[in-house]
Scaffold this motif. Structure first.
Motif, PDB file in Angstrom:
ATOM      1  N   ALA A 136       0.821  -1.208   0.000  1.00 56.56           N
ATOM      2  CA  ALA A 136       0.000   0.000   0.000  1.00 56.56           C
ATOM      3  C   ALA A 136       0.858   1.262   0.000  1.00 56.56           C
ATOM      4  O   ALA A 136       0.554   2.246  -0.684  1.00 56.56           O
ATOM      5  CB  ALA A 136      -0.945  -0.006   1.204  1.00 56.56           C
ATOM      6  N   ALA A 137       1.949   1.254   0.763  1.00 59.45           N
ATOM      7  CA  ALA A 137       2.806   2.436   0.842  1.00 59.45           C
ATOM      8  C   ALA A 137       3.454   2.732  -0.506  1.00 59.45           C
ATOM      9  O   ALA A 137       3.541   3.897  -0.930  1.00 59.45           O
ATOM     10  CB  ALA A 137       3.874   2.234   1.905  1.00 59.45           C
ATOM     11  N   THR A 138       3.885   1.693  -1.194  1.00 60.19           N
ATOM     12  CA  THR A 138       4.500   1.888  -2.515  1.00 60.19           C
ATOM     13  C   THR A 138       3.485   2.449  -3.503  1.00 60.19           C
ATOM     14  O   THR A 138       3.791   3.357  -4.294  1.00 60.19           O
ATOM     15  CB  THR A 138       5.060   0.553  -3.044  1.00 60.19           C
ATOM     16  N   VAL A 139       2.259   1.924  -3.483  1.00 65.35           N
ATOM     17  CA  VAL A 139       1.203   2.419  -4.372  1.00 65.35           C
ATOM     18  C   VAL A 139       0.914   3.890  -4.071  1.00 65.35           C
ATOM     19  O   VAL A 139       0.763   4.717  -4.983  1.00 65.35           O
ATOM     20  CB  VAL A 139      -0.069   1.559  -4.229  1.00 65.35           C
ATOM     21  N   ALA A 183       2.698  10.766  -9.381  1.00 62.56           N
ATOM     22  CA  ALA A 183       1.888  11.044 -10.571  1.00 62.56           C
ATOM     23  C   ALA A 183       0.966  12.243 -10.384  1.00 62.56           C
ATOM     24  O   ALA A 183       0.201  12.598 -11.282  1.00 62.56           O
ATOM     25  CB  ALA A 183       1.061   9.808 -10.927  1.00 62.56           C
ATOM     26  N   GLY A 184       1.028  12.849  -9.189  1.00 60.54           N
ATOM     27  CA  GLY A 184       0.205  14.025  -8.931  1.00 60.54           C
ATOM     28  C   GLY A 184      -1.201  13.699  -8.489  1.00 60.54           C
ATOM     29  O   GLY A 184      -2.091  14.548  -8.592  1.00 60.54           O
ATOM     30  N   ILE A 185      -1.430  12.490  -8.004  1.00 62.78           N
ATOM     31  CA  ILE A 185      -2.765  12.080  -7.562  1.00 62.78           C
ATOM     32  C   ILE A 185      -2.770  11.984  -6.045  1.00 62.78           C
ATOM     33  O   ILE A 185      -2.012  11.211  -5.453  1.00 62.78           O
ATOM     34  CB  ILE A 185      -3.168  10.724  -8.173  1.00 62.78           C
ATOM     35  N   GLU A 186      -3.604  12.792  -5.422  1.00 64.34           N
ATOM     36  CA  GLU A 186      -3.729  12.775  -3.967  1.00 64.34           C
ATOM     37  C   GLU A 186      -5.021  12.055  -3.601  1.00 64.34           C
ATOM     38  O   GLU A 186      -6.115  12.501  -3.954  1.00 64.34           O
ATOM     39  CB  GLU A 186      -3.748  14.206  -3.411  1.00 64.34           C
ATOM     40  N   GLY A 187      -4.913  10.928  -2.935  1.00 69.26           N
ATOM     41  CA  GLY A 187      -6.106  10.180  -2.538  1.00 69.26           C
ATOM     42  C   GLY A 187      -6.462  10.435  -1.091  1.00 69.26           C
ATOM     43  O   GLY A 187      -5.589  10.670  -0.252  1.00 69.26           O
ATOM     44  N   GLY A 188      -7.752  10.410  -0.819  1.00 71.93           N
ATOM     45  CA  GLY A 188      -8.207  10.603   0.546  1.00 71.93           C
ATOM     46  C   GLY A 188      -8.108   9.316   1.341  1.00 71.93           C
ATOM     47  O   GLY A 188      -7.481   8.333   0.930  1.00 71.93           O
ATOM     48  N   ASN A 189      -8.741   9.332   2.504  1.00 68.39           N
ATOM     49  CA  ASN A 189      -8.733   8.164   3.378  1.00 68.39           C
ATOM     50  C   ASN A 189      -9.356   6.962   2.674  1.00 68.39           C
ATOM     51  O   ASN A 189     -10.449   7.045   2.113  1.00 68.39           O
ATOM     52  CB  ASN A 189      -9.500   8.456   4.676  1.00 68.39           C
ATOM     53  N   GLY A 190      -8.675   5.849   2.717  1.00 70.95           N
ATOM     54  CA  GLY A 190      -9.208   4.613   2.141  1.00 70.95           C
ATOM     55  C   GLY A 190      -9.063   4.497   0.636  1.00 70.95           C
ATOM     56  O   GLY A 190      -9.446   3.476   0.049  1.00 70.95           O
TER      57      GLY A 190
END
Length: 337
Positions: free
Chosen positions: A259-262, A269-276
């Motif tokens: 998960a940390a690597t992903v 890549a400039g993609i910020e994901g939220g929780n989960g």
């Protein structure tokens, strides 16, 4: 590039419902209609599916030009395409034509229709109905002096009934055995079987990489062999693109993606994901990998059938005329058309 089926004049396309057999039949007709060849695409199930696919008016009981064949160049040469004609075969109209051609019953045949004799013959005796439907296809392949001035075709493609009924549909001699031991119907059925069991015919089966369609394909091939009907190829339709290499698929399927690597890759890549967000991606990757593993097992099952296979990728935008030509080119490149 040469076809795998150079001697075949009648291509019968069948498959489990929902596998896209009508789409494959249409694409095959477009592919065969390259190099100036004229092809007849026939349908017998009364759904007017060909008219909808080619965006034309509902087809009459007449051979109607509906499309230009696939434009195909090879060895640097230009080969003008042929044409695709279509025919919606109706059992009642086929019976009237049969009476006209073989018994010279023109107005008398239409009178029989008014009295309901045609409906009686095609409803009470289903075997007769199949003889009439396949008889028109036979006539299109085997044109003779009885149908003067009729167009000659380089190939005929039949959008046939589903796999579960294809053997009884084509095995017309057996279908009418209990109805007529002698006479014109029995003779007609026996004559058609000489074509249907010859190298001039190939029955192609369309499937998906799913357990039920693959099993029905295997059963259909066994039934066709038992009836001595010639099996053609298996067309694997709607194949999903392989977006991940094998090692990544196996890691996703077994839950070994980090998960940390992903998350770091997404951030770069400039993609910020939220929780989960990452957990959701990993779960979707696992489902995708499991689906690919299932498809690989079904592909192995098809390989054991010892039948030539062809693959058509799933069209993300759906099937329109452009999509049909794209599928036709794929079939041509692989040697089916």
């Amino acid at each position: 590039m040469t076809s795998d089926w150079p001697r075949v004049q009648l291509h019968v396309v069948t498959g489990k419902g929902g596998t896209g057999k009508s789409t494959v039949a249409a694409a095959l007709a477009l592919g065969l209609a390259s190099h100036g060849n004229n092809v007849l695409l026939c349908e017998v199930e009364g759904r007017q599916g060909v008219a909808r696919m080619f965006d034309v008016d509902p087809l009459p009981y007449a051979e109607t030009r509906i499309a230009t064949g696939l434009r195909w160049s090879e060895d640097g040469g230009h080969h003008p395409p042929g044409s695709v004609y279509a025919l919606h075969i109706d059992a009642e109209q086929a019976l009237l034509e049969y009476l006209r051609m073989y018994y010279k019953l023109g107005p008398a045949g239409r009178a029989l229709d008014r009295f309901g004799v045609v409906e009686f013959a095609t409803t009470v005796a289903p075997g007769v109905r199949d003889v009439l439907l396949t008889g028109k296809v036979f006539e299109a392949v085997q044109r003779n002096s009885r149908n003067r001035g009729a167009r000659q075709y380089d190939a005929v493609v039949l959008d046939a009934p589903p796999t579960g009924r294809i053997t009884s549909f084509l095995n017309v001699s057996e279908s009418v055995a209990g109805l007529a031991k002698v006479g014109p119907i029995k003779h007609q059925a026996d004559t058609m079987m000489t074509l249907f069991r010859s190298p001039r015919t190939a029955v192609h089966l369309v499937t998906l990489l799913e357990e039920m369609p693959v099993q029905e394909t295997a059963d259909g091939i066994a039934e066709l062999h038992a009836a001595r009907l010639p099996v053609g190829g298996v067309i694997i339709n709607q194949v999903r693109p392989r977006d991940l290499p094998d090692d990544a698929l196996e890691a996703a399927r077994t839950g070994r993606l980090d998960a940390a690597t992903v998350a770091d890759d997404l951030k770069r890549a400039g993609i910020e994901g939220g929780n989960g967000f990452v957990d959701t991606l990993l779960e979707e990757a696992k489902e995708y990998a499991e689906r690919r593993a299932l498809e690989d097992r079904q592909r192995e099952a098809l390989a054991h059938l010892a039948v030539p296979t062809y693959e058509l990728e799933r069209l993300a935008a759906g099937v329109d005329m452009g999509g049909l030509y794209e599928l036709a080119a794929d079939l041509k490149e692989q040697g089916l058309a």
